[in-house]
Scaffold this motif. Structure first.
Motif, PDB file in Angstrom:
ATOM      1  N   GLN A  15       0.825  -1.209   0.000  1.00  0.00           N
ATOM      2  CA  GLN A  15       0.000   0.000   0.000  1.00  0.00           C
ATOM      3  C   GLN A  15       0.856   1.253   0.000  1.00  0.00           C
ATOM      4  N   ASP A  24      -3.897   5.118  -8.046  1.00  0.00           N
ATOM      5  CA  ASP A  24      -5.257   5.090  -7.497  1.00  0.00           C
ATOM      6  C   ASP A  24      -5.525   3.777  -6.773  1.00  0.00           C
ATOM      7  N   SER A  25      -6.368   3.841  -5.744  1.00  0.00           N
ATOM      8  CA  SER A  25      -6.826   2.663  -4.992  1.00  0.00           C
ATOM      9  C   SER A  25      -5.666   1.794  -4.503  1.00  0.00           C
ATOM     10  N   ILE A  28      -6.777  -1.340  -2.293  1.00  0.00           N
ATOM     11  CA  ILE A  28      -7.458  -2.408  -3.042  1.00  0.00           C
ATOM     12  C   ILE A  28      -6.466  -3.143  -3.934  1.00  0.00           C
ATOM     13  N   ASP A  29      -5.633  -2.394  -4.653  1.00  0.00           N
ATOM     14  CA  ASP A  29      -4.653  -3.026  -5.542  1.00  0.00           C
ATOM     15  C   ASP A  29      -3.694  -3.908  -4.745  1.00  0.00           C
TER      16      ASP A  29
END
Length: 294
Positions: A15, A24-25, A28-29
């Motif tokens: 993260q 972005d994100s 989640i990724d």
């Protein structure tokens, strides 16, 4: 030798790296990559966060993360992408399906009852995402996906087989609706290329470098596909049938006018969850009509 790490440590580290790279994100990724690299589920990461990763799992995660930091999309790294309620294989030959396109599904679910039998065609089907999502939610429906790319059709056929939908889905190599008779389908859907040619170099690297240009390039003004599609959709749509096509956020009035000029009635522009113009259709607007459960 690689220092051992845990699920939660690997997730937080990934993260941080993604966030630092302004991707972005990042949470989640990082989670999706970690799940794939470790074989852990989302629940495992939450309930067993200190589970150690093996050296192979750490190596795989590091390789995945390096690719994502080079702006390769998660769907390309993993070779699959969730869309609506289904999981699809994706390759460099097909557009990676996006959540915005699910607005088409919202309209289709409102237009046809859960047990209703109807025919659907997905023009420029790519991975088969839209067609297969419709068939997955409407078990009495059957349909066709068309594309000019043989490679894309191979991906769509594989996805249909994996989802157990190959008995109700047919795929055909043709340009849009060429070869189909008049008034043939109850539902016509399409996510055609709509990016103006000169805008493609300025797209995010995840799109510009990894989606097929064939699925992006909409000609000089981005509207060429709709000029081709409008008369064809008017021709193959059954009386009382529903059509829905995805559009760029600033193309609503122009695309609406093209379909009205082709003789279609009650044409409207529908917004996505981000409050941007996303679909031109003669079907129900999900914002004003409750979605049927099915």
């Amino acid at each position: 030798m690689t220092e051992p790490t845990t699920l939660v440590a690997a997730w937080k580290d990934a993260q941080a790296q993604l966030k630092s790279a302004r991707i972005d994100s990042p949470a989640i990724d990082a989670r999706l990559l970690l799940e794939a690299a470790s074989g852990a589920s989302r629940l495992d990461i939450l309930t067993d966060p200190h589970r150690p990763l093996t050296a192979d799992q750490q190596s795989t995660m590091a390789a995945y993360l390096e690719r994502r930091l080079r702006r390769e999309p998660v769907s390309r790294i993993l070779g699959r992408k969730g869309f609506w309620k289904i999981m699809l294989n994706v390759t460099p030959d097909v557009l990676s399906p996006r959540p915005d396109t699910e607005t088409l599904l919202d309209i289709a679910m409102l237009a046809f009852e859960p047990a209703q039998a109807f025919s659907v065609i997905d023009l420029g089907t790519g991975s088969g995402a839209i067609l297969l999502a419709v068939l997955g939610d409407r078990p009495s429906a059957h349909g066709v996906g068309t594309d000019i790319s043989s490679e894309a059709l191979a991906v769509a056929k594989e996805n249909a087989a994996n989802l157990g939908l190959d008995g109700r889905a047919t795929f055909l190599r043709t340009e849009w609706a060429t070869g189909f008779g008049d008034a043939s389908f109850d539902l016509v859907v399409s996510n055609p290329p709509y990016i103006p040619s000169d805008d493609i170099p300025g797209l995010d690297p995840e799109v510009r470098d990894h989606d097929p240009v064939l699925a992006l390039d909409g000609g000089a003004d981005g509207l060429q596909a709709y000029r081709d599609l409008a008369p064809e959709i008017a021709r193959i749509l059954k009386p009382g049938g529903t059509f829905a096509v995805e559009i760029g956020w600033d193309q609503g009035p122009a695309v609406k006018a093209l379909f009205e000029a082709a003789g279609l009635d009650d044409v409207k522009i529908v917004k996505d969850l981000g409050d941007r113009h996303r679909v031109v259709t003669n079907g129900p607007d999900p914002r004003t009509t409750p979605i049927r459960q099915g």
